[in-house]
Design a protein around this motif. Structure first.
Motif, PDB file in Angstrom:
ATOM      1  N   LEU A  60      -1.366   3.255  -9.293  1.00 12.50           N
ATOM      2  CA  LEU A  60      -1.159   2.353  -8.161  1.00 12.50           C
ATOM      3  C   LEU A  60      -1.944   1.061  -8.347  1.00 12.50           C
ATOM      4  O   LEU A  60      -1.452  -0.026  -8.046  1.00 12.50           O
ATOM      5  CB  LEU A  60      -1.595   3.049  -6.869  1.00 12.50           C
ATOM      6  N   GLU A  61      -3.141   1.179  -8.885  1.00 14.32           N
ATOM      7  CA  GLU A  61      -3.958  -0.011  -9.137  1.00 14.32           C
ATOM      8  C   GLU A  61      -3.309  -0.920 -10.171  1.00 14.32           C
ATOM      9  O   GLU A  61      -3.291  -2.149 -10.013  1.00 14.32           O
ATOM     10  CB  GLU A  61      -5.349   0.415  -9.594  1.00 14.32           C
ATOM     11  N   MET A 109      -0.326  -2.662  -8.581  1.00 16.09           N
ATOM     12  CA  MET A 109      -0.753  -3.687  -7.637  1.00 16.09           C
ATOM     13  C   MET A 109      -1.206  -4.954  -8.355  1.00 16.09           C
ATOM     14  O   MET A 109      -0.973  -6.067  -7.880  1.00 16.09           O
ATOM     15  CB  MET A 109      -1.876  -3.160  -6.752  1.00 16.09           C
ATOM     16  N   GLY A 142       2.285  -6.450  -6.923  1.00 13.11           N
ATOM     17  CA  GLY A 142       2.059  -5.865  -5.616  1.00 13.11           C
ATOM     18  C   GLY A 142       3.040  -6.392  -4.583  1.00 13.11           C
ATOM     19  O   GLY A 142       3.471  -7.541  -4.651  1.00 13.11           O
ATOM     20  N   ASP A 143       3.409  -5.546  -3.639  1.00 12.55           N
ATOM     21  CA  ASP A 143       4.310  -5.985  -2.570  1.00 12.55           C
ATOM     22  C   ASP A 143       3.930  -5.261  -1.284  1.00 12.55           C
ATOM     23  O   ASP A 143       3.018  -4.423  -1.248  1.00 12.55           O
ATOM     24  CB  ASP A 143       5.776  -5.728  -2.930  1.00 12.55           C
ATOM     25  N   LEU A 194       4.059  -1.317  -1.320  1.00  6.34           N
ATOM     26  CA  LEU A 194       2.868  -0.681  -1.889  1.00  6.34           C
ATOM     27  C   LEU A 194       1.684  -0.801  -0.937  1.00  6.34           C
ATOM     28  O   LEU A 194       0.860   0.108  -0.828  1.00  6.34           O
ATOM     29  CB  LEU A 194       2.532  -1.327  -3.232  1.00  6.34           C
ATOM     30  N   MET A 195       1.610  -1.918  -0.252  1.00  6.52           N
ATOM     31  CA  MET A 195       0.550  -2.114   0.735  1.00  6.52           C
ATOM     32  C   MET A 195       0.653  -1.059   1.835  1.00  6.52           C
ATOM     33  O   MET A 195      -0.349  -0.464   2.255  1.00  6.52           O
ATOM     34  CB  MET A 195       0.674  -3.510   1.338  1.00  6.52           C
ATOM     35  N   MET A 236      -0.587   2.300   0.481  1.00  3.72           N
ATOM     36  CA  MET A 236      -2.044   2.370   0.416  1.00  3.72           C
ATOM     37  C   MET A 236      -2.660   2.562   1.793  1.00  3.72           C
ATOM     38  O   MET A 236      -3.656   3.278   1.949  1.00  3.72           O
ATOM     39  CB  MET A 236      -2.593   1.110  -0.247  1.00  3.72           C
ATOM     40  N   LEU A 256      -8.411  -2.357  -3.130  1.00  2.07           N
ATOM     41  CA  LEU A 256      -7.060  -2.790  -3.485  1.00  2.07           C
ATOM     42  C   LEU A 256      -6.395  -3.521  -2.319  1.00  2.07           C
ATOM     43  O   LEU A 256      -5.731  -4.543  -2.507  1.00  2.07           O
ATOM     44  CB  LEU A 256      -6.208  -1.580  -3.890  1.00  2.07           C
ATOM     45  N   TYR A 290      -5.300  -7.339  -2.411  1.00  2.00           N
ATOM     46  CA  TYR A 290      -3.925  -7.771  -2.129  1.00  2.00           C
ATOM     47  C   TYR A 290      -3.900  -8.810  -1.011  1.00  2.00           C
ATOM     48  O   TYR A 290      -3.180  -9.815  -1.097  1.00  2.00           O
ATOM     49  CB  TYR A 290      -3.078  -6.559  -1.745  1.00  2.00           C
TER      50      TYR A 290
END
Length: 320
Positions: free
Chosen positions: A163-164, A167, A171-172, A175-176, A179, A244, A248
């Motif tokens: 995931l890191e 991102m 990243g979008d 994904l935010m 998390m 993260l 972001y």
């Protein structure tokens, strides 16, 4: 229905009986395991009264949801633990609650878990042709609860690394959102583990703690270290997710600022041009410049140099 397990020394096997109630003079070879996972509230109350369980312990044991705790009164001790029953940390539906009342000869358990595999692991294991002690059973339950977190935390470590990487590359908002869900679940898991860590921390540091009567000091210390390690891992993963999320958000804010800077520069260039166009768009009769033969071209040239001068000034200030 009450399920009772006892070891028959003649056949050297574990015997199981389904009971609606315990008789007044029930006598079985110890240790005895009474499983109330499928018992009704009336049957639970009957067993507790028959064994003279303290009312406060009875109330905590029979509650559907209760934070992890340890309590000792008279001959019996109450231990309430919570295992992790979901397949991953994307969503926490309901924790597996394990309530055990135990003395040296009797174990009473009540397990509430929606995962059948984990529910079977949280039950005391009956080894064929081998007797056991109540402390062995309780130890198995404690280790099974800690194992329900450990395996999923180790898997999540790999997921978090992937995931890191994603991102950092692309990243979008989806994904935010993922998390944020992970963070919410890990916060709840950390709270459960903190309760359980504190139970065994207190037992490991107090020499006369009631738990020391049932377990070796090395076992109690091992319980504490397992839950302390799980709690530390959970907090570490939560902090990494927070980093993260913050990264972001910072990247998104920087991108917005860059776009706003471009829009601001464009607006700054066109404000004076709009001002010039606005003046000469007025419908006054006495405007001498309107009579100039080359007035239109002069206005355009002035507007061009004003815009060009603004761009040169922005470049001189390193704004673009």
């Amino acid at each position: 229905m009450i399920t009772l397990y006892f070891f028959d020394h003649e056949s050297t096997t574990w015997q199981q009986r389904k009971l609606k109630a315990l008789s007044d003079g029930f006598q079985f070879t110890s240790p005895i395991w009474i499983d109330l996972s499928e018992a009704s509230s009336e049957e639970e109350l009957h067993v507790m009264q028959k064994l003279a369980i303290a009312p406060t312990m009875l109330e905590d044991f029979t509650r559907q949801r209760h934070p992890p705790k340890f309590e000792a009164q008279d001959d019996f001790s109450l231990l309430i633990l919570r295992g992790y029953a979901d397949p991953d940390f994307s969503e926490l539906t309901e924790s597996a609650q394990v309530n055990v009342l135990f003395s040296r000869d009797i174990l009473i358990s009540k397990i509430q878990c929606h995962d059948p595999l984990l529910a079977s692991q949280l039950q005391p294991q009956l080894a064929e042709k081998k007797n056991a002690t109540v402390s062995d059973w309780v130890k198995q339950v404690i280790l099974a609860v800690s194992a329900s977190y450990l395996g999923k935390l180790l898997i999540f470590e790999d997921e978090l690394s992937e995931l890191e990487d994603v991102m950092l590359q692309k990243g979008d908002d989806e994904l935010m959102s993922t998390m944020m869900r992970y963070r919410s679940v890990l916060r709840k898991v950390s709270r459960n583990l903190a309760y359980q860590k504190d139970i065994f921390a207190e037992a490991s540091y107090e020499e006369l703690h009631p738990m020391s009567k049932m377990f070796l000091s090395t076992d109690v210390r091992d319980f504490y270290e397992k839950f302390e390690r799980l709690h530390s891992m959970t907090d570490m993963y939560y902090d990494q997710l927070s980093d993260l999320v913050d990264g972001y958000m910072s990247t998104t804010s920087h991108q917005i600022n860059e776009r706003m800077k471009v829009l601001t520069m464009v607006s700054t260039i066109f404000i004076p041009l709009t001002f010039i166009a606005g003046i000469y768009g007025m419908n006054f009769a006495n405007m001498p410049e309107l009579m100039y033969k080359n007035g239109y071209f002069i206005a355009l040239i002035v507007m061009f140099f004003v815009g060009l001068g603004s761009l040169i000034w922005f470049k001189f200030k390193n704004w673009w």
